[in-house]
Design a protein around this motif. Structure first.
Motif, PDB file in Angstrom:
ATOM      1  N   GLN A  88       0.811  -1.210   0.000  1.00 21.78           N
ATOM      2  CA  GLN A  88       0.000   0.000   0.000  1.00 21.78           C
ATOM      3  C   GLN A  88       0.852   1.272   0.000  1.00 21.78           C
ATOM      4  O   GLN A  88       0.431   2.306  -0.524  1.00 21.78           O
ATOM      5  CB  GLN A  88      -0.932   0.010   1.216  1.00 21.78           C
ATOM      6  N   GLN A  89       2.047   1.185   0.553  1.00 24.11           N
ATOM      7  CA  GLN A  89       2.910   2.351   0.626  1.00 24.11           C
ATOM      8  C   GLN A  89       3.746   2.571  -0.639  1.00 24.11           C
ATOM      9  O   GLN A  89       4.402   3.608  -0.767  1.00 24.11           O
ATOM     10  CB  GLN A  89       3.838   2.223   1.839  1.00 24.11           C
ATOM     11  N   LEU A  90       3.709   1.604  -1.572  1.00 22.88           N
ATOM     12  CA  LEU A  90       4.440   1.793  -2.822  1.00 22.88           C
ATOM     13  C   LEU A  90       3.857   2.977  -3.584  1.00 22.88           C
ATOM     14  O   LEU A  90       2.635   3.105  -3.705  1.00 22.88           O
ATOM     15  CB  LEU A  90       4.342   0.537  -3.697  1.00 22.88           C
ATOM     16  N   PRO A  91       4.695   3.865  -4.097  1.00 26.25           N
ATOM     17  CA  PRO A  91       4.170   5.002  -4.868  1.00 26.25           C
ATOM     18  C   PRO A  91       3.531   4.529  -6.170  1.00 26.25           C
ATOM     19  O   PRO A  91       4.034   3.625  -6.834  1.00 26.25           O
ATOM     20  CB  PRO A  91       5.415   5.854  -5.131  1.00 26.25           C
ATOM     21  N   ILE A  92       2.399   5.115  -6.504  1.00 25.96           N
ATOM     22  CA  ILE A  92       1.705   4.816  -7.754  1.00 25.96           C
ATOM     23  C   ILE A  92       2.104   5.853  -8.790  1.00 25.96           C
ATOM     24  O   ILE A  92       2.097   7.054  -8.514  1.00 25.96           O
ATOM     25  CB  ILE A  92       0.185   4.822  -7.555  1.00 25.96           C
ATOM     26  N   LEU A  93       2.468   5.396  -9.966  1.00 23.93           N
ATOM     27  CA  LEU A  93       2.866   6.319 -11.023  1.00 23.93           C
ATOM     28  C   LEU A  93       1.637   7.083 -11.516  1.00 23.93           C
ATOM     29  O   LEU A  93       0.706   6.482 -12.054  1.00 23.93           O
ATOM     30  CB  LEU A  93       3.495   5.548 -12.188  1.00 23.93           C
ATOM     31  N   PRO A  94       1.591   8.399 -11.316  1.00 22.10           N
ATOM     32  CA  PRO A  94       0.423   9.177 -11.764  1.00 22.10           C
ATOM     33  C   PRO A  94       0.275   9.093 -13.277  1.00 22.10           C
ATOM     34  O   PRO A  94       1.255   9.066 -14.010  1.00 22.10           O
ATOM     35  CB  PRO A  94       0.749  10.602 -11.314  1.00 22.10           C
ATOM     36  N   LYS A  95      -0.964   9.090 -13.739  1.00 23.97           N
ATOM     37  CA  LYS A  95      -1.216   8.942 -15.171  1.00 23.97           C
ATOM     38  C   LYS A  95      -0.594  10.066 -15.975  1.00 23.97           C
ATOM     39  O   LYS A  95      -0.029   9.838 -17.047  1.00 23.97           O
ATOM     40  CB  LYS A  95      -2.720   8.891 -15.434  1.00 23.97           C
ATOM     41  N   GLN A  96      -0.637  11.290 -15.461  1.00 22.85           N
ATOM     42  CA  GLN A  96      -0.129  12.417 -16.228  1.00 22.85           C
ATOM     43  C   GLN A  96       1.377  12.357 -16.419  1.00 22.85           C
ATOM     44  O   GLN A  96       1.907  12.978 -17.328  1.00 22.85           O
ATOM     45  CB  GLN A  96      -0.511  13.755 -15.570  1.00 22.85           C
ATOM     46  N   GLU A  97       2.091  11.583 -15.588  1.00 24.78           N
ATOM     47  CA  GLU A  97       3.549  11.555 -15.725  1.00 24.78           C
ATOM     48  C   GLU A  97       3.997  10.861 -17.002  1.00 24.78           C
ATOM     49  O   GLU A  97       5.123  11.017 -17.439  1.00 24.78           O
ATOM     50  CB  GLU A  97       4.185  10.890 -14.503  1.00 24.78           C
ATOM     51  N   SER A  98       3.121  10.039 -17.596  1.00 26.31           N
ATOM     52  CA  SER A  98       3.490   9.401 -18.854  1.00 26.31           C
ATOM     53  C   SER A  98       3.601  10.424 -19.989  1.00 26.31           C
ATOM     54  O   SER A  98       4.073  10.104 -21.064  1.00 26.31           O
ATOM     55  CB  SER A  98       2.454   8.333 -19.232  1.00 26.31           C
ATOM     56  N   GLN A  99       3.161  11.668 -19.742  1.00 23.91           N
ATOM     57  CA  GLN A  99       3.246  12.709 -20.755  1.00 23.91           C
ATOM     58  C   GLN A  99       4.495  13.568 -20.593  1.00 23.91           C
ATOM     59  O   GLN A  99       4.642  14.575 -21.268  1.00 23.91           O
ATOM     60  CB  GLN A  99       1.996  13.601 -20.674  1.00 23.91           C
TER      61      GLN A  99
ATOM     62  N   PRO B 209      -0.532  -0.181 -24.542  1.00 15.81           N
ATOM     63  CA  PRO B 209       0.101   0.918 -25.286  1.00 15.81           C
ATOM     64  C   PRO B 209       0.990   1.829 -24.449  1.00 15.81           C
ATOM     65  O   PRO B 209       1.868   2.506 -24.995  1.00 15.81           O
ATOM     66  CB  PRO B 209      -1.096   1.698 -25.865  1.00 15.81           C
ATOM     67  N   ASP B 210       0.781   1.868 -23.135  1.00 11.49           N
ATOM     68  CA  ASP B 210       1.593   2.730 -22.277  1.00 11.49           C
ATOM     69  C   ASP B 210       2.679   1.958 -21.518  1.00 11.49           C
ATOM     70  O   ASP B 210       3.247   2.483 -20.555  1.00 11.49           O
ATOM     71  CB  ASP B 210       0.699   3.462 -21.269  1.00 11.49           C
ATOM     72  N   TRP B 211       2.958   0.751 -21.950  1.00 13.14           N
ATOM     73  CA  TRP B 211       3.949  -0.092 -21.271  1.00 13.14           C
ATOM     74  C   TRP B 211       5.308   0.599 -21.206  1.00 13.14           C
ATOM     75  O   TRP B 211       5.835   0.869 -20.120  1.00 13.14           O
ATOM     76  CB  TRP B 211       4.043  -1.432 -22.007  1.00 13.14           C
ATOM     77  N   LEU B 212       5.873   0.939 -22.348  1.00 13.68           N
ATOM     78  CA  LEU B 212       7.197   1.581 -22.360  1.00 13.68           C
ATOM     79  C   LEU B 212       7.126   3.015 -21.850  1.00 13.68           C
ATOM     80  O   LEU B 212       8.054   3.485 -21.192  1.00 13.68           O
ATOM     81  CB  LEU B 212       7.786   1.552 -23.771  1.00 13.68           C
ATOM     82  N   GLY B 213       6.032   3.705 -22.118  1.00 18.98           N
ATOM     83  CA  GLY B 213       5.889   5.069 -21.617  1.00 18.98           C
ATOM     84  C   GLY B 213       5.892   5.130 -20.101  1.00 18.98           C
ATOM     85  O   GLY B 213       6.393   6.097 -19.511  1.00 18.98           O
ATOM     86  N   SER B 214       5.352   4.100 -19.450  1.00 19.84           N
ATOM     87  CA  SER B 214       5.356   4.060 -17.985  1.00 19.84           C
ATOM     88  C   SER B 214       6.778   3.922 -17.449  1.00 19.84           C
ATOM     89  O   SER B 214       7.156   4.572 -16.477  1.00 19.84           O
ATOM     90  CB  SER B 214       4.483   2.896 -17.488  1.00 19.84           C
ATOM     91  N   TYR B 215       7.572   3.071 -18.085  1.00 20.43           N
ATOM     92  CA  TYR B 215       8.979   2.952 -17.689  1.00 20.43           C
ATOM     93  C   TYR B 215       9.702   4.281 -17.893  1.00 20.43           C
ATOM     94  O   TYR B 215      10.492   4.717 -17.039  1.00 20.43           O
ATOM     95  CB  TYR B 215       9.671   1.863 -18.505  1.00 20.43           C
ATOM     96  N   ALA B 216       9.428   4.941 -19.027  1.00 25.58           N
ATOM     97  CA  ALA B 216      10.084   6.224 -19.311  1.00 25.58           C
ATOM     98  C   ALA B 216       9.742   7.251 -18.250  1.00 25.58           C
ATOM     99  O   ALA B 216      10.603   8.012 -17.792  1.00 25.58           O
ATOM    100  CB  ALA B 216       9.683   6.721 -20.699  1.00 25.58           C
ATOM    101  N   ALA B 217       8.476   7.286 -17.835  1.00 27.41           N
ATOM    102  CA  ALA B 217       8.061   8.255 -16.828  1.00 27.41           C
ATOM    103  C   ALA B 217       8.766   8.025 -15.507  1.00 27.41           C
ATOM    104  O   ALA B 217       9.201   8.972 -14.841  1.00 27.41           O
ATOM    105  CB  ALA B 217       6.545   8.183 -16.641  1.00 27.41           C
ATOM    106  N   LEU B 218       8.907   6.760 -15.118  1.00 31.75           N
ATOM    107  CA  LEU B 218       9.554   6.455 -13.841  1.00 31.75           C
ATOM    108  C   LEU B 218      11.028   6.816 -13.855  1.00 31.75           C
ATOM    109  O   LEU B 218      11.518   7.507 -12.957  1.00 31.75           O
ATOM    110  CB  LEU B 218       9.387   4.968 -13.502  1.00 31.75           C
ATOM    111  N   ILE B 219      11.753   6.383 -14.855  1.00 32.17           N
ATOM    112  CA  ILE B 219      13.204   6.578 -14.830  1.00 32.17           C
ATOM    113  C   ILE B 219      13.582   8.042 -15.027  1.00 32.17           C
ATOM    114  O   ILE B 219      14.666   8.462 -14.601  1.00 32.17           O
ATOM    115  CB  ILE B 219      13.912   5.699 -15.875  1.00 32.17           C
ATOM    116  N   GLN B 220      12.709   8.828 -15.633  1.00 32.08           N
ATOM    117  CA  GLN B 220      13.030  10.230 -15.820  1.00 32.08           C
ATOM    118  C   GLN B 220      12.691  11.071 -14.590  1.00 32.08           C
ATOM    119  O   GLN B 220      13.059  12.242 -14.528  1.00 32.08           O
ATOM    120  CB  GLN B 220      12.333  10.770 -17.064  1.00 32.08           C
ATOM    121  N   THR B 221      11.991  10.489 -13.639  1.00 31.79           N
ATOM    122  CA  THR B 221      11.697  11.218 -12.398  1.00 31.79           C
ATOM    123  C   THR B 221      12.492  10.668 -11.218  1.00 31.79           C
ATOM    124  O   THR B 221      12.336  11.146 -10.091  1.00 31.79           O
ATOM    125  CB  THR B 221      10.194  11.138 -12.074  1.00 31.79           C
TER     126      THR B 221
END
Length: 297
Positions: free
Chosen positions: A27-38, A149-161
């Motif tokens: 429950q304490q794991l951070p959830i990647l916000p949807k807008q971060e994929s942009q 469709p957002d599989w790789l975009g989700s990884y991109a959002a995480l590693i760039q933040t």
């Protein structure tokens, strides 16, 4: 009360404590916000990701995965796909060659039998792909998987933040019919994914799944990759997880977002499931670390 009686009273209590702690960590794991994929993405001349796929006799399923990859929200210039044909006897290689002719991203085929020494196995396939990969980040999945469709975009959002991350474990979901066996396998597998995610959240990573993970290529090289466990048929994922955690504490993340889910078919029979679990268990005795006692602390 004898010793065994006390043991069987204490064991459920310890298990309950463990489950509560794991649930809290999940429950304490951070959830990647949807807008971060942009967020703005990598714009260098080399791609951000090299997607590695080891395939053996996957001529039927591989076209589905390649189609999913063409649908990625991440531009095709930001990734390349390297498929390694591990001595297939079907049309796996022909599928890749045909797809490469009209692919919107760089798609390359490596025949493992053409490599020096003609090696076999998933570790050898991944290493052959890594030898020609150009991107700073590697993403791994299996040829029989499906991705959104957002599989790789989700990884991109995480590693760039998060500049400190070296290894990312992603969610994997079993699919199948609505039979009792299939549902039970799905629940058991979801539990394994959840435990792996929770222990990553605790800073004591234990398990991940090679169908959905990513790591920095320079970090892989820093820990000498698969060196030291090449003889073990399984474990290309978890051995690397443990190595990177030991070398770079605090650098492991779990990608907690439904957009990053990779789906794979459940084992068709109970016998197949048991054979898979035996194969997974065969690597445990080679681990350099035991399950962390911090779970109960």
């Amino acid at each position: 009360m004898n010793g065994w009686g006390a043991f069987f009273l204490v064991l459920p209590a310890l298990y309950a404590v463990l489950m509560v702690r794991l649930r809290r960590s999940w429950q304490q794991l951070p959830i990647l916000p949807k807008q971060e994929s942009q967020l703005p993405i990598h714009t260098a001349d080399v791609p951000l990701f090299s997607v590695l796929v080891a395939a053996r006799n996957e001529g039927l399923m591989l076209p589905l995965l390649l189609h999913d990859i063409t649908q990625q929200s991440l531009p095709g210039t930001q990734f390349e796909v390297i498929v390694v044909d591990d001595n297939s006897t079907d049309n796996t290689a022909a599928v890749v060659e045909g797809a490469a002719q009209h692919s919107s991203f760089v798609l390359r085929l490596i025949r493992l039998q053409d490599q020096p020494g003609a090696p076999t196995g998933k570790k050898a396939a991944l290493q052959a792909a890594l030898n020609v990969a150009r991107a700073p980040w590697v993403v791994c999945t299996d040829a029989d998987c499906r991705v959104g469709p957002d599989w790789l975009g989700s990884y991109a959002a995480l590693i760039q933040t998060d500049a400190s991350v070296k290894f990312v474990s992603g969610p994997v979901l079993l699919t199948g019919d609505n039979s009792l066996l299939s549902n039970l396998m799905g629940l058991e597998f979801a539990g394994l994914v959840g435990v792996g995610a929770a222990t990553i959240g605790q800073g004591q990573p234990t398990m991940c799944n090679g169908a959905n993970l990513a790591y920095r290529r320079e970090a892989f090289a820093a820990v000498q990759g698969f060196s030291g466990n090449e003889h073990v048929a399984s474990g290309d994922d978890e051995f690397l997880l443990h190595k990177l955690h030991a070398a770079f504490p605090g650098s492991i993340r779990f990608l907690k977002t439904p957009r990053a889910i990779v789906r794979t078919a459940a084992p068709p029979t109970l016998r197949t499931l048991l054979a898979q679990r035996v194969r997974w268990a065969s690597k445990w005795r080679h681990y350099q670390q035991k399950a962390p006692s911090a779970w109960l602390c």
